[in-house]
Design an enzyme around this catalytic site. Structure first.
Site, mmCIF file in Angstrom:
data_model
loop_
_atom_site.group_PDB
_atom_site.id
_atom_site.type_symbol
_atom_site.label_atom_id
_atom_site.label_comp_id
_atom_site.label_asym_id
_atom_site.label_seq_id
_atom_site.Cartn_x
_atom_site.Cartn_y
_atom_site.Cartn_z
ATOM 1 N N HIS A 18 0.838 -1.208 0.000
ATOM 2 C CA HIS A 18 0.000 0.000 0.000
ATOM 3 C C HIS A 18 0.866 1.249 0.000
ATOM 4 C CE1 HIS A 18 -3.865 -2.091 1.156
ATOM 5 N NE2 HIS A 18 -2.954 -3.036 1.277
ATOM 6 N N ASP A 121 -5.997 4.983 1.875
ATOM 7 C CA ASP A 121 -6.484 3.899 1.049
ATOM 8 C C ASP A 121 -7.579 3.126 1.735
ATOM 9 O OD1 ASP A 121 -5.223 1.255 1.946
ATOM 10 O OD2 ASP A 121 -3.445 2.515 1.723
ATOM 11 N N HIS A 369 2.204 -14.374 -7.146
ATOM 12 C CA HIS A 369 1.013 -14.640 -6.339
ATOM 13 C C HIS A 369 -0.179 -13.827 -6.854
ATOM 14 C CE1 HIS A 369 2.472 -10.818 -5.060
ATOM 15 N NE2 HIS A 369 1.546 -10.667 -4.136
ATOM 16 N N SER A 374 2.292 -6.233 -8.341
ATOM 17 C CA SER A 374 3.168 -7.105 -9.133
ATOM 18 C C SER A 374 2.596 -7.313 -10.530
ATOM 19 C CB SER A 374 3.340 -8.459 -8.438
ATOM 20 O OG SER A 374 4.037 -8.281 -7.226
HETATM 21 N N1 UDP Z 1 8.493 -6.116 -4.204
HETATM 22 C C1 UDP Z 1 9.792 -5.667 -4.331
HETATM 23 N N2 UDP Z 1 10.791 -6.562 -4.137
HETATM 24 C C2 UDP Z 1 10.577 -7.865 -3.840
HETATM 25 C C3 UDP Z 1 9.242 -8.314 -3.725
HETATM 26 C C4 UDP Z 1 8.226 -7.408 -3.920
HETATM 27 O O1 UDP Z 1 10.055 -4.494 -4.616
HETATM 28 O O2 UDP Z 1 11.563 -8.600 -3.667
HETATM 29 C C5 UDP Z 1 7.418 -5.132 -4.373
HETATM 30 C C6 UDP Z 1 6.742 -5.293 -5.711
HETATM 31 O O3 UDP Z 1 7.464 -4.582 -6.693
HETATM 32 C C7 UDP Z 1 5.361 -4.746 -5.448
HETATM 33 C C8 UDP Z 1 5.144 -5.025 -3.958
HETATM 34 O O4 UDP Z 1 6.404 -5.346 -3.411
HETATM 35 O O5 UDP Z 1 5.335 -3.351 -5.691
HETATM 36 C C9 UDP Z 1 4.204 -6.194 -3.716
HETATM 37 O O6 UDP Z 1 2.917 -5.757 -3.956
HETATM 38 P P1 UDP Z 1 1.777 -6.761 -4.446
HETATM 39 O O7 UDP Z 1 0.519 -5.964 -4.511
HETATM 40 O O8 UDP Z 1 2.172 -7.429 -5.690
HETATM 41 O O9 UDP Z 1 1.725 -7.881 -3.354
HETATM 42 P P2 UDP Z 1 1.414 -7.836 -1.770
HETATM 43 O O10 UDP Z 1 2.221 -6.759 -1.150
HETATM 44 O O11 UDP Z 1 -0.035 -7.576 -1.634
HETATM 45 O O12 UDP Z 1 1.813 -9.171 -1.319
#
Ligand code: UDP
Length: 472
Positions: A18, A121, A369, A374
């Site tokens: 977020h 948000d 995932h 992502s």
């Molecule tokens: N991300 C990153 N490096 C990593 C893994 C994830 O920068 O090694 C970032 C990715 O670029 C994205 C965020 O973490 O912006 C993950 O957000 P997403 O909505 O995909 O998944 P969630 O946080 O809900 O698991």
């Protein structure tokens, strides 16, 4: 006389997924000359990468932090403790902070004006009460995918027409009560809290109440490309008179400001990126590597980690795998018999600069995932996906990616090594061309939307105009 600039106070839900998009938006608003105060919890404030560099780059970007009231050793993941902390500890601190900012503005007239509006948000619904109490408009930025938000807004209707709770165990039954998603949604694509036996189940009711709160927002901001989600957005527009689609936000920021040129590629990260993996990627042929990441919230069982491990190694393709230290509650040591082949073909990291990895020429596919950030990042990079949805909006995203946009392949919920192996081989082999061609079209739509004249580019201008016209 110089025009008095508005002041937007932004409070993201205190989790990585977020914080980053809202930081991108904060930067875009500052780039247009607006003042922004970006509020973090103390815990995240300390860990946020490049905070100093950002403040230097954007003189109208201010950082503040407040206590979340949680014990030092709390994991601060998506949990009931965090949801409770929002209402009990964070809410009063946030309210006090707003008052302090207003007071400082009165004393210090010319420097930073008083808040003109609050932007938060979806999950931070307490901010609606605080904003109303202080007479400030609230703009709601919605982090999950808009199709998910729209589905959640339709839940009362699904209950009314008997589609929820499910009457039997057949998860393939189509859900027909979400206008704009006809022929796409099945029971299995709905979030976990819909799999309950009673309509008055607390988790289902909690989700309904939180979503209905958003209707009190003066405007709704969505991180999507209008052209990709138009059928849902046109229905949502009947509920929300002002909707601004600004996605993909990271690409909009890059196109307007140039992320790499500021040397802030991993800005917005709470973890330190492993830079050596970029050298490892350099040593591989074009499009040969499968990048694997399950985002920031998903937890795997030890058995699932092992299945992924075997599947990846047996696929024969090189892989770069982000293995967060908390990905499983057990240990996730390399299975002894895979040690040699992991060393030969794999690279395991804690955290990477994902946008950079996705843009690297040797990466040919993304096992994800299906988190919304992502997914958007993969679309911008034009990278086909293997989707393994796990919670919340992941199921709807994965369904849209694989079934409607045809830019990915969906892995069964019960992943097993042979399935993973064959999916990776299919994505990186025979199916590559077909999926890549759909991806190229979707990716172009996304990149066009953030360029001058594109829908997200125009909507950002309109949003800024809207904020400038708020009474302050
Ligand atoms: N991300 C990153 N490096 C990593 C893994 C994830 O920068 O090694 C970032 C990715 O670029 C994205 C965020 O973490 O912006 C993950 O957000 P997403 O909505 O995909 O998944 P969630 O946080 O809900 O698991």
């Amino acid at each position: 006389m110089a025009m008095k600039q508005p002041h937007v106070v932004i409070f993201p839900f205190p989790l990585q997924g977020h914080m980053k998009p809202l930081l991108c938006l904060a930067e875009l608003l500052c780039h247009a000359g607006l003042h922004v105060t970006y509020v973090n919890t103390h815990h995240n404030h300390e860990r946020l990468a490049n905070r100093q560099a950002l403040s230097t780059h954007f003189p109208t970007l201010h950082f503040e932090s407040i206590s979340d009231g949680l014990p030092e050793d709390d994991p601060r993941t998506l949990s009931s403790q965090l949801l409770i902390a929002l209402k009990t500890s964070i809410r009063p601190h946030f309210r006090e902070l707003l008052k302090t900012i207003s007071l400082k503005a009165e004393l210090n007239d010319a420097l930073v004006p008083p808040p003109s509006c609050i932007m938060t948000d979806g999950l931070v619904t307490f901010a609606f009460d605080v904003a109303e109490e202080l007479g400030l408009p609230i703009l709601s930025y919605n982090v999950p995918c808009p199709r998910y938000l729209w589905t959640c807004l339709c839940l009362p209707k699904l209950i009314e027409n008997g589609q929820l709770p499910f009457q039997d165990d057949d998860m393939n039954v189509e859900i027909t009560g979400v206008p704009g998603m006809e022929g796409l949604l099945r029971r299995q694509d709905l979030p976990g809290f819909c799999r309950v036996k009673q309509a008055d189940h607390p988790s289902l009711q909690f989700a309904i109440n939180e979503t209905q709160t958003l209707k009190r927002a003066s405007a709704l901001i969505l991180d999507t490309v209008y052209e990709l989600d138009a059928p849902c957005i046109s229905h949502m527009a009947l509920t929300f008179p002002k909707i601004y689609t600004l996605g993909p936000l990271h690409a909009l920021l890059n196109s307007q400001i140039g992320d790499m040129s500021r040397g802030l590629a991993s800005h917005g990260s709470l973890w330190k990126s492993d830079l050596n993996c970029m050298t490892w990627l350099d040593s591989h042929p074009s499009k040969s590597v499968i990048y694997v990441s399950f985002g920031t919230l998903v937890h795997l069982t030890r058995a699932q980690v092992i299945e992924f491990w075997y599947g990846l190694v047996n696929s024969g393709h090189p892989f770069l795998w982000v293995m967060r230290s908390d990905i499983t509650s057990g240990d996730h040591q390399i299975p002894a018999e895979l040690e040699k082949s992991t060393k030969e073909r794999g690279y395991i990291v804690d955290w990477v600069s994902q946008e950079e990895v996705l843009a690297h020429k040797s990466v040919g596919g993304f096992l994800t995932h299906s988190g919304w950030n992502s997914t958007l990042e993969s679309i911008v990079a034009g990278l086909p996906m293997i989707c393994w949805p796990n919670l919340g909006d992941h199921y709807i995203i994965s369904r849209t990616v694989c079934r409607q946009w045809k830019i990915g392949l969906q892995l069964n919920e019960n992943c097993d090594r042979s399935n993973i192996e064959s999916m990776v081989q299919t994505l990186m082999g025979p199916k590559r061309e077909e999926i890549q061609s759909s991806m190229d079209a979707i990716s172009k739509l996304a990149r066009d939307s953030v360029a001058e004249g594109g829908s997200s580019h125009n909507n950002l201008e309109q949003l800024i105009e809207y904020i400038r016209n708020l009474k302050h």
